[in-house]
Design a protein around this motif. Structure first.
Motif, short mmCIF file in Angstrom:
data_model
loop_
_atom_site.label_atom_id
_atom_site.label_comp_id
_atom_site.label_asym_id
_atom_site.label_seq_id
_atom_site.Cartn_x
_atom_site.Cartn_y
_atom_site.Cartn_z
N ASP A 116 0.82 -1.21 0.00
CA ASP A 116 0.00 0.00 0.00
C ASP A 116 0.86 1.26 0.00
O ASP A 116 2.04 1.24 0.36
N ALA A 117 0.24 2.38 -0.39
CA ALA A 117 0.92 3.67 -0.45
C ALA A 117 -0.09 4.78 -0.23
O ALA A 117 -1.30 4.57 -0.36
N GLY A 118 0.41 5.97 0.09
CA GLY A 118 -0.46 7.12 0.24
C GLY A 118 0.35 8.40 0.21
O GLY A 118 1.57 8.39 0.44
N CYS A 119 -0.31 9.51 -0.08
CA CYS A 119 0.35 10.81 -0.12
C CYS A 119 -0.04 11.62 1.11
O CYS A 119 -1.22 11.70 1.47
N ASP A 120 0.96 12.25 1.73
CA ASP A 120 0.69 13.07 2.90
C ASP A 120 0.08 14.41 2.47
O ASP A 120 -0.07 14.69 1.27
N PRO A 121 -0.32 15.26 3.42
CA PRO A 121 -1.00 16.50 3.05
C PRO A 121 -0.18 17.46 2.18
O PRO A 121 -0.75 18.39 1.62
N ARG A 122 1.13 17.24 2.07
CA ARG A 122 1.95 18.07 1.21
C ARG A 122 2.34 17.37 -0.09
O ARG A 122 3.21 17.85 -0.82
N GLY A 123 1.69 16.24 -0.37
CA GLY A 123 1.90 15.58 -1.64
C GLY A 123 3.15 14.72 -1.73
O GLY A 123 3.63 14.44 -2.82
N ARG A 124 3.65 14.25 -0.59
CA ARG A 124 4.81 13.36 -0.57
C ARG A 124 4.34 11.92 -0.41
O ARG A 124 3.43 11.62 0.37
N LEU A 125 4.98 11.02 -1.14
CA LEU A 125 4.54 9.62 -1.19
C LEU A 125 5.22 8.79 -0.11
O LEU A 125 6.45 8.77 0.01
N LEU A 126 4.39 8.09 0.67
CA LEU A 126 4.85 7.05 1.59
C LEU A 126 4.39 5.72 1.02
O LEU A 126 3.23 5.58 0.58
N VAL A 127 5.27 4.73 1.03
CA VAL A 127 4.96 3.43 0.43
C VAL A 127 5.64 2.33 1.23
O VAL A 127 6.77 2.51 1.71
#
Length: 308
Positions: A116-127
């Motif tokens: 899974d992955a997601g973008c934080d409120p500043r548009g940075r990707l965590l995966v």
């Protein structure tokens, strides 16, 4: 406790359907079939069953050359995807893929893939990653930076749901093997999670994908239970959505008003008897829960964000 039921959508069942994301700009739903290596795009349509709920209409499918754990819309209009153990930028016009980073994996012979992955409120990707045969502690959680992937957390078994509170200062995260959802303080300036603590222990299944609504409630797909459960910000359960497929994998809010709950499920791993009992396993499901979601933040591929 509010009890609701979800109904199946039109697209044919997948193997391991996951990662739904609503692109607010294009009014499209993005989702993946992980082990089939498929990236789907669709829109909301009408259905004639009298429920008043929308259907999902699949528009395009892109077949990739490996597993695809997650996709996410970008500010530029492209799509970023976690494919195998690489991060790729996908062009929707010609289907081309450009690799932008690879996971810095240990040389221990364990096969891994992105999940899974997601973008934080500043548009940075965590995966996150996991071992393909679910070796305990073989996965990790990464942050994508201009110079590559930086490890945020090690010794993860099944890196799953990622979502931020409406204020952006809390990160919710599920390592499914722990049987719980944890919450971190999240430093928006440095993209650093800290002070990890349990948010909710899950019984009767394991936590998988998750999302947060505008009121700060956490909606969690419960794999093995055939349910989505919603928890208030204090951890109190307040809504249960029943899904006629046991392997509920993820959930997101969709639609122009973000008031439609889209739920993904999986058929992979079910026995023949279980498949007969769950003919809709692997489908998308839809429900109107009376809550509204937060818009997905696009991955910021237009500025190179250096972390102090």
């Amino acid at each position: 406790m509010q009890h609701l039921s979800a109904v199946p959508c039109g697209p044919v069942p997948g193997r391991l359907t996951e990662g739904p994301v609503w692109d607010q700009r294009s009014q499209e739903l993005l989702w993946v079939d992980i082990t089939a290596g498929l990236f789907h795009r669709g829109s909301l349509g009408t259905r004639g069953d009298g429920t008043g709920l929308p259907d999902v209409v699949r528009r395009t499918t892109l077949a990739l050359d490996s597993t695809v754990g997650a996709v996410h819309p970008c500010r530029s209009g492209a799509t970023i995807a976690a494919v195998g153990t690489s991060i790729q930028m996908l062009s929707l016009t010609d289907g081309r893929a450009e690799e932008v980073a690879t996971a810095p994996l240990p040389a221990d012979g364990i096969r891994r893939r992105f999940n899974d992955a997601g973008c934080d409120p500043r548009g940075r990707l965590l995966v996150g990653t996991m071992a393909t045969d679910v070796v305990p502690g073989a996965g990790a959680l990464y942050l994508l930076e201009p110079q590559g992937l930086r490890v945020l957390m090690e010794s993860v078994t099944v890196s799953n749901g990622l979502a931020w509170s409406p204020c952006g200062q809390l990160l919710y995260y599920a390592d499914s093997a722990t049987g719980r959802v944890d919450v971190f303080d999240y430093d928006l300036a440095t993209a650093t999670p800290s002070r990890r603590r349990p948010f909710v222990e899950v019984s009767g299944g394991v936590p998988d994908g998750l999302t947060v609504d505008r009121d700060g409630s956490l909606w969690v797909a419960i794999w093995g239970a055939g349910q989505v459960r919603a928890y208030a910000s204090d951890g109190t359960a307040h809504t249960q959505v029943s899904v006629p497929a046991s392997q509920v994998s993820s959930v997101t809010f969709a639609g122009p008003r973000l008031d439609i709950l889209i739920i993904t499920t999986a058929a992979e791993g079910l026995t023949r008897d279980e498949r007969r009992a769950q003919p809709d396993a692997g489908r998308l499901f839809v429900c109107r829960p009376g809550s509204t979601g937060l818009p997905a933040v696009p991955f910021d591929d237009l500025t190179r964000q250096e972390i102090p």
